[in-house]
Design a protein around this motif. Structure first.
Motif, PDB file in Angstrom:
ATOM      1  N   GLN A 122      43.438  36.061  36.014  1.00  0.00           N
ATOM      2  CA  GLN A 122      42.690  35.877  34.779  1.00  0.00           C
ATOM      3  C   GLN A 122      41.780  34.656  34.856  1.00  0.00           C
ATOM      4  O   GLN A 122      40.985  34.421  33.949  1.00  0.00           O
ATOM      5  CB  GLN A 122      43.662  35.711  33.602  1.00  0.00           C
ATOM      6  CG  GLN A 122      44.575  36.898  33.384  1.00  0.00           C
ATOM      7  CD  GLN A 122      45.469  36.707  32.180  1.00  0.00           C
ATOM      8  OE1 GLN A 122      44.990  36.472  31.067  1.00  0.00           O
ATOM      9  NE2 GLN A 122      46.762  36.811  32.383  1.00  0.00           N
ATOM     10  N   ASN A 123      41.901  33.891  35.936  1.00  0.00           N
ATOM     11  CA  ASN A 123      41.225  32.598  36.046  1.00  0.00           C
ATOM     12  C   ASN A 123      39.983  32.699  36.921  1.00  0.00           C
ATOM     13  O   ASN A 123      39.887  32.079  37.975  1.00  0.00           O
ATOM     14  CB  ASN A 123      42.209  31.564  36.594  1.00  0.00           C
ATOM     15  CG  ASN A 123      43.459  31.457  35.743  1.00  0.00           C
ATOM     16  OD1 ASN A 123      43.406  31.020  34.604  1.00  0.00           O
ATOM     17  ND2 ASN A 123      44.587  31.887  36.286  1.00  0.00           N
ATOM     18  N   GLY A 124      39.043  33.519  36.454  1.00  0.00           N
ATOM     19  CA  GLY A 124      37.870  33.820  37.267  1.00  0.00           C
ATOM     20  C   GLY A 124      37.040  32.612  37.643  1.00  0.00           C
ATOM     21  O   GLY A 124      36.586  32.489  38.782  1.00  0.00           O
ATOM     22  N   VAL A 144      40.172  41.566  34.904  1.00  0.00           N
ATOM     23  CA  VAL A 144      40.617  40.872  33.701  1.00  0.00           C
ATOM     24  C   VAL A 144      39.883  39.565  33.458  1.00  0.00           C
ATOM     25  O   VAL A 144      40.179  38.865  32.491  1.00  0.00           O
ATOM     26  CB  VAL A 144      42.139  40.603  33.737  1.00  0.00           C
ATOM     27  CG1 VAL A 144      42.909  41.892  33.630  1.00  0.00           C
ATOM     28  CG2 VAL A 144      42.549  39.829  34.978  1.00  0.00           C
ATOM     29  N   SER A 145      38.935  39.206  34.308  1.00  0.00           N
ATOM     30  CA  SER A 145      38.189  37.971  34.095  1.00  0.00           C
ATOM     31  C   SER A 145      36.694  38.270  34.032  1.00  0.00           C
ATOM     32  O   SER A 145      36.195  39.203  34.659  1.00  0.00           O
ATOM     33  CB  SER A 145      38.466  36.958  35.216  1.00  0.00           C
ATOM     34  OG  SER A 145      37.909  37.394  36.442  1.00  0.00           O
ATOM     35  N   GLU A 146      35.987  37.476  33.261  1.00  0.00           N
ATOM     36  CA  GLU A 146      34.553  37.671  33.068  1.00  0.00           C
ATOM     37  C   GLU A 146      33.789  37.584  34.379  1.00  0.00           C
ATOM     38  O   GLU A 146      32.839  38.346  34.626  1.00  0.00           O
ATOM     39  CB  GLU A 146      34.031  36.620  32.085  1.00  0.00           C
ATOM     40  CG  GLU A 146      32.535  36.657  31.864  1.00  0.00           C
ATOM     41  CD  GLU A 146      32.063  35.541  30.956  1.00  0.00           C
ATOM     42  OE1 GLU A 146      30.837  35.318  30.889  1.00  0.00           O
ATOM     43  OE2 GLU A 146      32.907  34.874  30.316  1.00  0.00           O
ATOM     44  N   GLU A 147      34.179  36.637  35.231  1.00  0.00           N
ATOM     45  CA  GLU A 147      33.437  36.402  36.469  1.00  0.00           C
ATOM     46  C   GLU A 147      33.446  37.608  37.401  1.00  0.00           C
ATOM     47  O   GLU A 147      32.539  37.756  38.223  1.00  0.00           O
ATOM     48  CB  GLU A 147      34.019  35.179  37.183  1.00  0.00           C
ATOM     49  CG  GLU A 147      33.673  33.846  36.545  1.00  0.00           C
ATOM     50  CD  GLU A 147      34.437  33.591  35.249  1.00  0.00           C
ATOM     51  OE1 GLU A 147      34.040  32.672  34.509  1.00  0.00           O
ATOM     52  OE2 GLU A 147      35.427  34.316  34.973  1.00  0.00           O
ATOM     53  N   PRO A 184      46.470  39.683  23.072  1.00  0.00           N
ATOM     54  CA  PRO A 184      46.804  38.274  23.271  1.00  0.00           C
ATOM     55  C   PRO A 184      45.916  37.348  22.452  1.00  0.00           C
ATOM     56  O   PRO A 184      44.707  37.597  22.297  1.00  0.00           O
ATOM     57  CB  PRO A 184      46.577  38.054  24.773  1.00  0.00           C
ATOM     58  CG  PRO A 184      46.533  39.414  25.372  1.00  0.00           C
ATOM     59  CD  PRO A 184      46.008  40.322  24.319  1.00  0.00           C
ATOM     60  N   ASP A 185      46.508  36.298  21.942  1.00  0.00           N
ATOM     61  CA  ASP A 185      45.757  35.274  21.219  1.00  0.00           C
ATOM     62  C   ASP A 185      45.186  34.291  22.235  1.00  0.00           C
ATOM     63  O   ASP A 185      45.604  33.138  22.343  1.00  0.00           O
ATOM     64  CB  ASP A 185      46.673  34.565  20.223  1.00  0.00           C
ATOM     65  CG  ASP A 185      45.906  33.610  19.309  1.00  0.00           C
ATOM     66  OD1 ASP A 185      44.664  33.653  19.322  1.00  0.00           O
ATOM     67  OD2 ASP A 185      46.568  32.835  18.584  1.00  0.00           O
ATOM     68  N   THR A 186      44.240  34.785  23.027  1.00  0.00           N
ATOM     69  CA  THR A 186      43.609  34.013  24.091  1.00  0.00           C
ATOM     70  C   THR A 186      42.098  34.237  24.046  1.00  0.00           C
ATOM     71  O   THR A 186      41.608  35.128  23.339  1.00  0.00           O
ATOM     72  CB  THR A 186      44.126  34.437  25.478  1.00  0.00           C
ATOM     73  OG1 THR A 186      43.775  35.825  25.678  1.00  0.00           O
ATOM     74  CG2 THR A 186      45.634  34.286  25.585  1.00  0.00           C
ATOM     75  N   ILE A 187      41.381  33.455  24.819  1.00  0.00           N
ATOM     76  CA  ILE A 187      39.926  33.637  24.880  1.00  0.00           C
ATOM     77  C   ILE A 187      39.585  35.013  25.418  1.00  0.00           C
ATOM     78  O   ILE A 187      38.716  35.714  24.899  1.00  0.00           O
ATOM     79  CB  ILE A 187      39.293  32.534  25.757  1.00  0.00           C
ATOM     80  CG1 ILE A 187      39.449  31.171  25.085  1.00  0.00           C
ATOM     81  CG2 ILE A 187      37.818  32.834  26.016  1.00  0.00           C
ATOM     82  CD1 ILE A 187      38.982  30.006  25.916  1.00  0.00           C
ATOM     83  N   ALA A 188      40.300  35.439  26.485  1.00  0.00           N
ATOM     84  CA  ALA A 188      40.054  36.779  27.031  1.00  0.00           C
ATOM     85  C   ALA A 188      40.393  37.855  26.006  1.00  0.00           C
ATOM     86  O   ALA A 188      39.698  38.873  25.901  1.00  0.00           O
ATOM     87  CB  ALA A 188      40.883  36.986  28.300  1.00  0.00           C
ATOM     88  N   GLY A 189      41.439  37.621  25.216  1.00  0.00           N
ATOM     89  CA  GLY A 189      41.832  38.594  24.210  1.00  0.00           C
ATOM     90  C   GLY A 189      40.849  38.727  23.069  1.00  0.00           C
ATOM     91  O   GLY A 189      40.795  39.767  22.392  1.00  0.00           O
TER      92      GLY A 189
END
Length: 426
Positions: A122-124, A144-147, A184-189
């Motif tokens: 998740q840590n692109g 799962v990551s933007e990058e 998930p209560d996350t930025i990705a979520g």
């Protein structure tokens, strides 16, 4: 002779020695002595790659991905390697942390990897920066990551979470009057509701209710009650996308009082729920019977997975980390299929990161045996939508749990490119 000779990983030897041996043999041709076009010898150097994924963490774990990579290496090396190159696979635990992801990427650079293949993180931002600095391509990440969908050195094999959520919305649009999304209560979520809602807008479905949840909780009774209440009793659906913790959510959902919400149907995506989880929770008698599922690939029972299953059987030696029904294992298999095709297309003694990325950029086409549409990463092949410009495979599959087994809800792939192009920029 064909002029192209493959060796089973010989030790490097000097060109002059090789040529002397050739001339000592009457009538021997250069091609017959293993000399390739351009004058280099037929000795093909090993190819080093890396697969990383989180293992042993409190959140999502993907141990089957590096295990599948190791099994793949055994498979191709037993057959003489990939185009004569021994395949060396490094594995790394990225621990679901930025420091872990960065450490894996730096190790790939330090150990001369020509690509990172079939990995999860998740840590692109943490892993792509070191890879970009060294020019190392990232082939077939989990999505799962933007990058993974923006970096010029990323070559995705699926549409990632974005395609799954847009596709899940499409799948639920005509069946569910009201939908609750537990995420998930996350930025990705934070991106997931808008993707699901865009898919829902393609049918009769109204925008979903956004239910935020902790990514690493052990139970979700409060979130489950809210999600079911918001979905209602008739033609309501609850879809949960919490990675490995999705099982905990649906366990909490199952324990809610039965008299409430009897008509609510459940749903998820195959990055969060798969056949192994369905089996562990009771199969046909468990909570997932009748559930809608959106995936990237054909269902696990499809005959197109036959080669992968045989490789696991022959080369994983009972490694219980590898489940052929797991979407991570499947993604790693497809990513290594891409790598093999690229190395064969290059047909050279030395494989470099730059050569791999150049081949991908300039049109190597990969047939995955029907597990995906044909894959190619030229500029004109990319979807180009804001936030996900490098998606080349915007296809998903609609599945459903029947008699405890994930099966196709409709044949073939569903193209969600148009749906994704309508996602508003947030």
């Amino acid at each position: 002779m064909t002029g192209r000779r493959r060796f089973s990983f010989p030790r490097p030897f000097r060109t002059a020695t090789a040529l002397a041996l050739c001339t000592a043999v009457a009538g021997a041709s250069l091609a017959g002595c293993g000399v390739l076009p351009g004058g280099s010898t037929g000795v093909r150097e090993p190819v080093t790659v890396m697969t990383f994924a989180p293992e042993g963490t409190r959140a999502t774990n993907m141990p089957g991905m590096p295990a599948m990579a190791q099994a793949y290496a055994k498979y191709v090396n037993a057959k003489g390697g990939v185009d004569g190159h021994e395949l060396r696979v490094l594995t790394c635990n990225e621990h679901n942390t930025t420091s872990g992801a960065a450490a894996c990427a730096r190790r790939a650079v330090a150990e001369g990897a020509v690509a990172v293949v079939g990995s999860y993180s998740q840590n692109g931002r943490a892993f792509m920066a070191p890879l970009e600095g060294a020019g190392i391509p990232y082939i077939g990440g989990y999505g799962v990551s933007e990058e993974e969908f923006t970096s010029y050195l990323s070559y995705p094999v699926n549409g990632g979470q974005a395609a799954l959520l847009a596709g899940n919305g499409r799948q639920l649009a005509d069946s569910c009057r009201r939908v609750s999304l537990v995420r998930p209560d996350t930025i990705a979520g934070d991106n997931l509701p808008v993707l699901l809602n865009t898919g829902l807008s393609q049918g009769d479905g109204r925008p979903s209710t956004d239910v935020k949840a902790a990514e690493d909780a052990t139970e979700y009774l409060e979130e489950a009650a809210r999600a079911r209440d918001e979905a209602g009793d008739e033609k309501g659906c609850v879809t949960a996308v919490l990675g490995e913790r999705t099982a905990n959510f649906f366990d909490s959902f199952r324990r809610l009082p039965e008299e409430d919400g009897e008509g609510v149907r459940i749903s998820s995506v195959l990055s969060s729920v798969g056949q192994p989880l369905i089996d562990r929770t009771g199969g046909a008698g468990g909570p997932f019977e009748g559930a809608y599922m959106t995936g990237w690939y054909p269902d696990a029972g499809d005959s197109r997975w036959g080669v992968m299953r045989q490789v696991i059987k022959d080369h994983a030696f009972g490694d219980d980390r590898i489940d052929p029904a797991d979407a991570g294992v499947q993604t790693t298999w497809i990513a290594y299929t891409v790598l093999k095709k690229v190395i064969e297309a290059l047909d050279r003694a030395t494989i470099t990161p730059g050569a791999v990325s150049h081949a991908l950029d300039t049109g190597v086409s990969v047939d995955t045996g029907g597990l995906t549409p044909a894959l190619r990463w030229r500029f004109e092949d990319m979807l180009g939508v804001p936030g996900f410009p490098r998606i080349v495979n915007p296809h998903v599959t609609f599945q459903v749990v029947r008699n405890g087994r994930l099966v196709a809800a409709r044949p073939g792939f569903v193209d969600v490119a148009r749906t994704m192009s309508q996602v508003p920029i947030v």
